[in-house]
Design a protein around this motif. Structure first.
Motif, PDB file in Angstrom:
ATOM      1  N   ALA A   1       0.843  -1.207   0.000  1.00 18.85           N
ATOM      2  CA  ALA A   1       0.000   0.000   0.000  1.00 18.85           C
ATOM      3  C   ALA A   1       0.874   1.251   0.000  1.00 18.85           C
ATOM      4  O   ALA A   1       0.609   2.219  -0.729  1.00 18.85           O
ATOM      5  CB  ALA A   1      -0.921  -0.007   1.212  1.00 18.85           C
ATOM      6  N   GLU A   2       1.931   1.205   0.772  1.00 18.17           N
ATOM      7  CA  GLU A   2       2.815   2.371   0.842  1.00 18.17           C
ATOM      8  C   GLU A   2       3.527   2.583  -0.493  1.00 18.17           C
ATOM      9  O   GLU A   2       3.627   3.695  -0.994  1.00 18.17           O
ATOM     10  CB  GLU A   2       3.836   2.166   1.973  1.00 18.17           C
ATOM     11  CG  GLU A   2       4.584   3.434   2.325  1.00 18.17           C
ATOM     12  CD  GLU A   2       5.399   3.276   3.599  1.00 18.17           C
ATOM     13  OE1 GLU A   2       5.397   2.179   4.188  1.00 18.17           O
ATOM     14  OE2 GLU A   2       6.046   4.258   3.995  1.00 18.17           O
ATOM     15  N   ARG A   3       3.945   1.488  -1.072  1.00 21.66           N
ATOM     16  CA  ARG A   3       4.656   1.557  -2.351  1.00 21.66           C
ATOM     17  C   ARG A   3       3.770   2.154  -3.465  1.00 21.66           C
ATOM     18  O   ARG A   3       4.233   2.921  -4.299  1.00 21.66           O
ATOM     19  CB  ARG A   3       5.138   0.156  -2.730  1.00 21.66           C
ATOM     20  CG  ARG A   3       5.529  -0.046  -4.175  1.00 21.66           C
ATOM     21  CD  ARG A   3       6.787   0.737  -4.553  1.00 21.66           C
ATOM     22  NE  ARG A   3       7.151   0.499  -5.943  1.00 21.66           N
ATOM     23  CZ  ARG A   3       6.609   1.138  -6.973  1.00 21.66           C
ATOM     24  NH1 ARG A   3       5.671   2.049  -6.774  1.00 21.66           N
ATOM     25  NH2 ARG A   3       6.985   0.860  -8.202  1.00 21.66           N
TER      26      ARG A   3
ATOM     27  N   ARG B   1     -15.859   2.687  -7.664  1.00 25.68           N
ATOM     28  CA  ARG B   1     -15.718   1.772  -6.528  1.00 25.68           C
ATOM     29  C   ARG B   1     -16.470   0.461  -6.750  1.00 25.68           C
ATOM     30  O   ARG B   1     -15.976  -0.609  -6.439  1.00 25.68           O
ATOM     31  CB  ARG B   1     -16.193   2.443  -5.237  1.00 25.68           C
ATOM     32  CG  ARG B   1     -15.609   1.825  -3.974  1.00 25.68           C
ATOM     33  CD  ARG B   1     -16.490   2.048  -2.752  1.00 25.68           C
ATOM     34  NE  ARG B   1     -17.816   1.470  -2.936  1.00 25.68           N
ATOM     35  CZ  ARG B   1     -18.090   0.167  -2.803  1.00 25.68           C
ATOM     36  NH1 ARG B   1     -17.141  -0.678  -2.453  1.00 25.68           N
ATOM     37  NH2 ARG B   1     -19.314  -0.265  -3.019  1.00 25.68           N
ATOM     38  N   GLU B   2     -17.658   0.567  -7.313  1.00 21.73           N
ATOM     39  CA  GLU B   2     -18.436  -0.657  -7.590  1.00 21.73           C
ATOM     40  C   GLU B   2     -17.649  -1.594  -8.509  1.00 21.73           C
ATOM     41  O   GLU B   2     -17.610  -2.799  -8.295  1.00 21.73           O
ATOM     42  CB  GLU B   2     -19.759  -0.307  -8.294  1.00 21.73           C
ATOM     43  CG  GLU B   2     -20.748   0.460  -7.452  1.00 21.73           C
ATOM     44  CD  GLU B   2     -21.785  -0.425  -6.760  1.00 21.73           C
ATOM     45  OE1 GLU B   2     -21.518  -1.632  -6.556  1.00 21.73           O
ATOM     46  OE2 GLU B   2     -22.864   0.115  -6.430  1.00 21.73           O
ATOM     47  N   MET B   3     -17.065  -0.994  -9.550  1.00 17.88           N
ATOM     48  CA  MET B   3     -16.347  -1.828 -10.512  1.00 17.88           C
ATOM     49  C   MET B   3     -15.095  -2.428  -9.868  1.00 17.88           C
ATOM     50  O   MET B   3     -14.708  -3.555 -10.168  1.00 17.88           O
ATOM     51  CB  MET B   3     -15.997  -0.984 -11.746  1.00 17.88           C
ATOM     52  CG  MET B   3     -15.908  -1.712 -13.049  1.00 17.88           C
ATOM     53  SD  MET B   3     -16.990  -3.121 -13.329  1.00 17.88           S
ATOM     54  CE  MET B   3     -18.424  -2.372 -14.082  1.00 17.88           C
ATOM     55  N   LEU B   4     -14.502  -1.678  -8.954  1.00 24.86           N
ATOM     56  CA  LEU B   4     -13.341  -2.203  -8.219  1.00 24.86           C
ATOM     57  C   LEU B   4     -13.735  -3.437  -7.411  1.00 24.86           C
ATOM     58  O   LEU B   4     -13.028  -4.449  -7.405  1.00 24.86           O
ATOM     59  CB  LEU B   4     -12.810  -1.114  -7.279  1.00 24.86           C
ATOM     60  CG  LEU B   4     -11.631  -1.536  -6.399  1.00 24.86           C
ATOM     61  CD1 LEU B   4     -10.379  -1.739  -7.248  1.00 24.86           C
ATOM     62  CD2 LEU B   4     -11.375  -0.483  -5.312  1.00 24.86           C
TER      63      LEU B   4
ATOM     64  N   ALA C   1     -13.525   4.950   1.141  1.00 26.00           N
ATOM     65  CA  ALA C   1     -14.327   3.777   0.769  1.00 26.00           C
ATOM     66  C   ALA C   1     -13.586   2.925  -0.263  1.00 26.00           C
ATOM     67  O   ALA C   1     -13.621   1.694  -0.215  1.00 26.00           O
ATOM     68  CB  ALA C   1     -15.677   4.231   0.224  1.00 26.00           C
ATOM     69  N   ILE C   2     -12.908   3.591  -1.180  1.00 26.67           N
ATOM     70  CA  ILE C   2     -12.158   2.856  -2.208  1.00 26.67           C
ATOM     71  C   ILE C   2     -11.014   2.077  -1.560  1.00 26.67           C
ATOM     72  O   ILE C   2     -10.794   0.896  -1.836  1.00 26.67           O
ATOM     73  CB  ILE C   2     -11.643   3.839  -3.292  1.00 26.67           C
ATOM     74  CG1 ILE C   2     -12.821   4.299  -4.160  1.00 26.67           C
ATOM     75  CG2 ILE C   2     -10.545   3.214  -4.144  1.00 26.67           C
ATOM     76  CD1 ILE C   2     -12.532   5.520  -5.030  1.00 26.67           C
ATOM     77  N   PHE C   3     -10.328   2.751  -0.648  1.00 25.64           N
ATOM     78  CA  PHE C   3      -9.210   2.074   0.015  1.00 25.64           C
ATOM     79  C   PHE C   3      -9.722   0.909   0.869  1.00 25.64           C
ATOM     80  O   PHE C   3      -9.125  -0.178   0.897  1.00 25.64           O
ATOM     81  CB  PHE C   3      -8.413   3.062   0.868  1.00 25.64           C
ATOM     82  CG  PHE C   3      -7.086   2.500   1.300  1.00 25.64           C
ATOM     83  CD1 PHE C   3      -5.979   2.580   0.470  1.00 25.64           C
ATOM     84  CD2 PHE C   3      -6.964   1.858   2.527  1.00 25.64           C
ATOM     85  CE1 PHE C   3      -4.757   2.031   0.852  1.00 25.64           C
ATOM     86  CE2 PHE C   3      -5.750   1.310   2.916  1.00 25.64           C
ATOM     87  CZ  PHE C   3      -4.645   1.404   2.076  1.00 25.64           C
ATOM     88  N   ASP C   4     -10.832   1.130   1.503  1.00 28.59           N
ATOM     89  CA  ASP C   4     -11.419   0.065   2.326  1.00 28.59           C
ATOM     90  C   ASP C   4     -11.821  -1.136   1.462  1.00 28.59           C
ATOM     91  O   ASP C   4     -11.711  -2.292   1.883  1.00 28.59           O
ATOM     92  CB  ASP C   4     -12.637   0.614   3.081  1.00 28.59           C
ATOM     93  CG  ASP C   4     -13.202  -0.423   4.028  1.00 28.59           C
ATOM     94  OD1 ASP C   4     -12.452  -0.860   4.928  1.00 28.59           O
ATOM     95  OD2 ASP C   4     -14.357  -0.839   3.842  1.00 28.59           O
ATOM     96  N   THR C   5     -12.264  -0.859   0.244  1.00 30.53           N
ATOM     97  CA  THR C   5     -12.605  -1.946  -0.679  1.00 30.53           C
ATOM     98  C   THR C   5     -11.361  -2.792  -0.968  1.00 30.53           C
ATOM     99  O   THR C   5     -11.441  -4.020  -1.091  1.00 30.53           O
ATOM    100  CB  THR C   5     -13.192  -1.365  -1.985  1.00 30.53           C
ATOM    101  OG1 THR C   5     -14.304  -0.534  -1.642  1.00 30.53           O
ATOM    102  CG2 THR C   5     -13.653  -2.449  -2.937  1.00 30.53           C
TER     103      THR C   5
END
Ligand code: OTU
Length: 661
Positions: free
Chosen positions: A42-44, A276-279, A69-73
Motif C-alpha cells: 500500500a505504501e509503495r 468503486r463498484e467496478m473495483l 471507501a475505495i481504500f477500504d474496498t
C-alpha cells in the motif's frame, strides 16, 4: 524505504491516516506478516493510487469519503483473498515477468461453443495442454441479459456465472484446475457498460437518483445531438446512433448513452461510486481465480464534448488507479486493455513516458493483426515494416497480445500516414482490402463478410475465420491441392510471425485445426444480424480428432502450430523483454525483424508471397547475429541456406534465425 517512495506530503498524511484507521481490521483477521505485506505494498503504490483519484474526483466535497471507501474496498478484497491466491501473488511478485515468458501461449474461446458447460470444459483441458496453452481467455462467462446479449458483452450480474455454464463454484474449481496445470485465466471485465437488465439500470429506470447517476442520462436530445456531431458510430448498421430513448423512464422518457447496442448502457465514471463498484467486482472475480482482467471497450470510459469520446486522458487515470489498487491487494492479477485504436493511442494503454509501469500490463496489438492481413492481400510486407518503425523498441513490464483473429471484426485501423508513406491512398486501399476479404476482388483467395457496412461513409469491417480468410475454404471447395497447400502455408506463416513478435501469442479457437466460417449463425435470429458470428463456430471435435493424421488438413495445421509453440518455449529469445528492430531491405515481399536480448538474438524473416523469394543474407549481420546461424524452424529439405549471398524462401516460408557459438 520512505525516501525511495517520493510520496507527496499530502499523500503521506493520507496514507498514515488510512493506515491508522484500517490497520486494526487487518490485524484482527490476518497474521502480522500477512498484514505487513499489505501495508508494504500500500505504501509503495499509494502515490500511484491517490494522484489519479485526486485528479478525477478531488474537486468533490465528498472526495475524502469516496477515497476512504475505495481504500477500504482494497482492504476487504485482500481479506477475502483465498490463501492459494495470496501465495500466487507472492510467486508473481518475485517473478514479475511471468506473463512475458516464452512459455506463454494464449487461447481464447466461448466455453459454450468449445465444450458446453464449465464442467464440460474441464473434460477438454488436455487438448489445451497438448497445444501448449498457458493462458486461457474464457469469454462470455458472466450472467448475460436474456435474449440478444452481444455475445456475452451485456451483463446483468457480474457476480454470477451464466446459468447455462454452471455456477461460481464450478468456475472456481475450473480455475483451480487450470492453475494447477500452469494455465492462467483471463476473463472479460465489461466495465464500459452494463445490460439494461442490470440492477443498477433497473433502479435508474425506476427513478432512483443515486442510480441515475451511474449512467449518462439526458432528458432531451439537446446534449446527445451535440455529442453525436463528433462521435463515431460503432455499430452503425444494427445499432445506429449512440443514445437510446427509454419511454418508461421518469418525466415522459429519457435518453441513455448506449455506445454499442441499445441494451448496453454506458457507465458514468465521473461518478466515484461507479469506480468503486467496478473495483469491488474486479476483486470479486480475481478472488474466484481470475488472473487477467480484460478491460472491455476501455477507450470509451470517459466522455468529453467535442471529441469522439475515446482515449480521453481520464481513461488513463482510471486505469492507473485500478492498477495501483490491484498491486496493493492482489499483485498477481494483471490488466489487459481491449482498445482497438490507432497505434499512438494504443501505446498509452500500456504506458508511455511517465506512465510506463502504471497502465495495463497487456494490450491487444491490433495494428499487427491488421497488417498481417494487409500483407497477405498485397503480398507485401512494406506496410507492416513501416508500422514497426513506430513500435516501442523495448517494453518494460508490459507486453502485447499478438493475434491473427478474435471474436470481433477486422477493422482497417492502420495509420493513414503509414499507408501514405508506402504510396497508398488510405480510402482506396481500405476499399481494396474490403473487396479482397469479401472475395470480390478478382483472384482473391479469401472468403469473408462485411461487418457494419456503413452506406453513408462506405466504411466496413471484415469478418471470417482465419482459415477461410486465408484461402482454405475456397481451396477445399474446389478440391485444389495446390491451393490447399498455399492456404495452410498462409495460416502457419501468420502464426509463426505472432509467436516470434514478443508478448503473448493468442490462438483463436478452431484456428489450430483450420476451422472454416460458421454460416449456421444465419439460422439464429439472435445472431443473424451480426456477422461476427461467422467466426464464432462451435468447436468441431470431429475435425480435432484428425489432428494427429499428418495427411489431413487438420493434422497439417495442428502439427505446424504445435511445432511453433514447442520451439518458442524452448528458447529464451522469445521472451517479451527484447530490443526490437525492423529492417528495410531489397525485397518488398519479405518481412524482416530482430529481437535482441542479453541471452541471444532472433532474426525473423517471413515471405508474404506465394512465390519463392530471396533476401540479402547480410540481414543476419545487420541484426547482429554472430556465430553459426541456425534456423530454429528448419525442417527437412527447406531452402534456408545462403546461396550467392542470399536466403531463399519458399512460398510463405518463415525463418527463425539465431546465432550459435
Ligand atoms: C468489444 O469490442 C468486444 O470485444 C465486442 O465483442 C463487444 O461487442 C463490444 O466491446 C461491446 O462490449 O467495437 O467491434 O476499441 O473496438 O470495445 C468491436 C474498442 C468493438 C472497441 C471494442 C469493441
Amino acid at each position: 524505504m520512505h525516501n525511495l517512495l517520493q510520496m507527496s506530503p499530502e499523500s503521506r498524511a493520507a496514507f498514515e491516516e488510512l493506515k491508522e484507521r484500517e490497520a486494526p481490521k487487518l490485524a484482527q483477521r490476518f497474521a502480522p506478516r500477512d498484514a505487513d505485506l499489505f501495508w508494504v505494498r500500500a505504501e509503495r503504490y499509494f502515490q500511484d493510487l491517490r494522484e489519479p483519484l485526486v485528479q478525477l474526483y478531488g474537486e468533490r466535497p465528498d472526495f475524502a469519503d469516496y477515497f476512504n471507501a475505495i481504500f477500504d474496498t482494497a482492504v476487504e478484497g485482500y481479506l477475502a483473498r483465498p490463501h492459494p491466491l495470496r501465495l500466487l501473488d507472492l510467486e508473481r511478485q518475485i517473478t514479475p515477468d511471468w506473463f512475458e515468458r516464452p512459455n506463454m501461449v494464449g487461447y481464447v474461446f466461448y466455453p459454450q461453443l468449445y465444450a458446453g458447460s464449465l464442467a464440460d470444459v474441464r473434460q477438454h483441458v488436455d487438448y489445451l495442454q497438448e497445444l501448449g496453452v498457458t493462458y486461457l481467455h474464457i469469454m462470455s462467462l458472466l450472467r448475460p441479459r436474456p435474449g440478444k446479449n452481444d455475445g456475452g458483452y451485456a451483463i446483468m450480474d457480474y457476480r454470477s456465472v451464466d446459468p447455462e455454464l454452471g455456477d461460481m463454484e464450478t468456475f472456481q474449481a475450473l480455475a483451480a484446475d487450470l492453475r494447477e496445470r500452469g494455465i492462467a485465466v483471463c476473463v472479460d471485465l465489461v466495465l464500459n457498460h452494463t445490460a439494461l437488465e442490470h440492477e443498477w439500470a433497473q433502479r435508474a429506470i425506476a427513478g432512483e437518483l443515486d442510480y441515475l447517476e451511474y449512467y449518462h442520462v439526458f432528458a432531451d436530445r439537446a446534449l446527445p445531438d451535440v455529442y453525436e456531431q463528433t462521435l463515431t458510430e460503432i455499430f452503425p448498421d444494427e445499432a445506429p446512433g449512440s443514445f437510446t430513448f427509454y419511454p418508461e423512464m421518469t418525466g415522459g422518457g429519457q435518453w441513455v448513452w448506449t455506445t454499442f447496442y441499445s441494451y448496453q448502457w454506458d457507465l458514468n465514471y465521473t461518478n466515484p461510486a461507479v469506480f468503486r463498484e467496478m473495483l469491488e467486482i474486479m476483486f470479486f472475480l480475481a478472488n474466484q481465480g481470475v488472473d487477467v482482467l480484460r478491460l472491455d471497450a476501455a477507450p470509451f470510459l470517459w466522455k468529453r464534448l467535442g471529441t469522439d469520446c475515446q482515449n480521453q486522458s481520464e481513461v488513463f487515470l482510471l486505469i492507473q488507479a485500478y492498477r495501483a489498487l490491484l498491486r496493493i491487494a492482489m499483485p498477481g492479477v494483471i490488466l489487459k486493455a481491449e482498445a482497438i485504436v490507432p497505434p499512438d493511442a494504443l501505446f498509452r494503454y500500456i504506458g508511455v513516458k511517465t506512465t510506463v509501469g502504471k497502465q495495463c500490463e497487456l494490450a491487444y496489438n491490433n495494428q499487427h493483426m491488421v497488417n498481417l492481413w494487409n500483407g497477405l492481400a498485397t503480398r507485401e510486407a512494406t506496410l507492416m515494416t513501416k508500422a514497426m518503425e513506430r513500435a516501442p523498441r523495448l517494453l518494460v513490464g508490459s507486453a502485447p497480445i499478438n493475434y491473427i483473429r478474435n471474436h470481433d471484426d477486422i477493422g482497417w485501423a492502420m495509420a493513414n500516414e503509414d499507408l501514405q508513406a508506402i504510396g497508398a491512398d488510405p480510402w482506396a486501399h481500405r476499399q481494396f482490402l474490403n473487396n479482397f476479404y469479401t472475395g470480390q476482388f478478382p483472384g482473391s483467395f479469401a472468403r469473408g463478410a462485411f461487418f457494419q457496412f456503413n452506406p453513408r461513409t462506405g466504411d466496413a469491417r471484415i469478418c471470417g475465420m482465419t482459415a477461410s480468410l486465408a484461402g482454405l475454404e475456397i481451396a477445399l471447395e474446389q478440391d485444389d491441392g495446390a491451393a490447399i497447400d498455399l492456404a495452410i502455408r498462409r495460416i502457419l506463416m501468420m502464426h509463426a510471425v505472432i509467436m516470434a513478435r514478443g508478448g503473448i501469442p493468442l490462438l483463436y479457437m478452431g484456428d489450430e485445426i483450420g476451422m472454416l466460417n460458421n454460416y449456421d449463425y444465419l439460422n439464429h435470429p439472435d445472431q443473424a444480424g451480426d456477422s461476427r458470428w461467422l467466426q464464432r463456430p462451435r468447436m468441431d471435435w470431429e475435425k480435432a480428432a484428425r489432428r494427429h493424421d499428418l495427411h489431413s488438413v487438420e493434422g497439417r495445421v495442428f502439427s505446424g502450430i504445435c511445432k511453433l509453440v514447442e520451439t518458442r518455449k524452448s528458447h529464451p529469445v522469445f521472451h517479451n523483454f527484447a530490443l526490437f528492430q525492423q529492417f528495410n531491405h531489397d525485397n518488398h515481399q519479405v518481412l524482416a525483424f530482430a529481437r535482441k536480448r542479453h541471452d541471444g538474438d532472433l532474426l525473423v524473416i517471413a515471405n508474404f508471397d506465394e512465390h519463392p523469394q530471396s533476401v540479402e543474407a547480410n540481414l543476419t549481420g545487420r541484426a547482429g547475429l554472430t556465430g553459426h546461424i541456425r534456423n530454429l524452424l528448419a525442417g527437412h529439405g527447406t531452402l534456408d541456406q545462403v546461396v550467392g549471398g542470399r536466403y531463399y524462401l519458399e512460398a510463405y516460408q518463415v525463418l527463425w534465425l539465431v546465432g550459435e557459438d
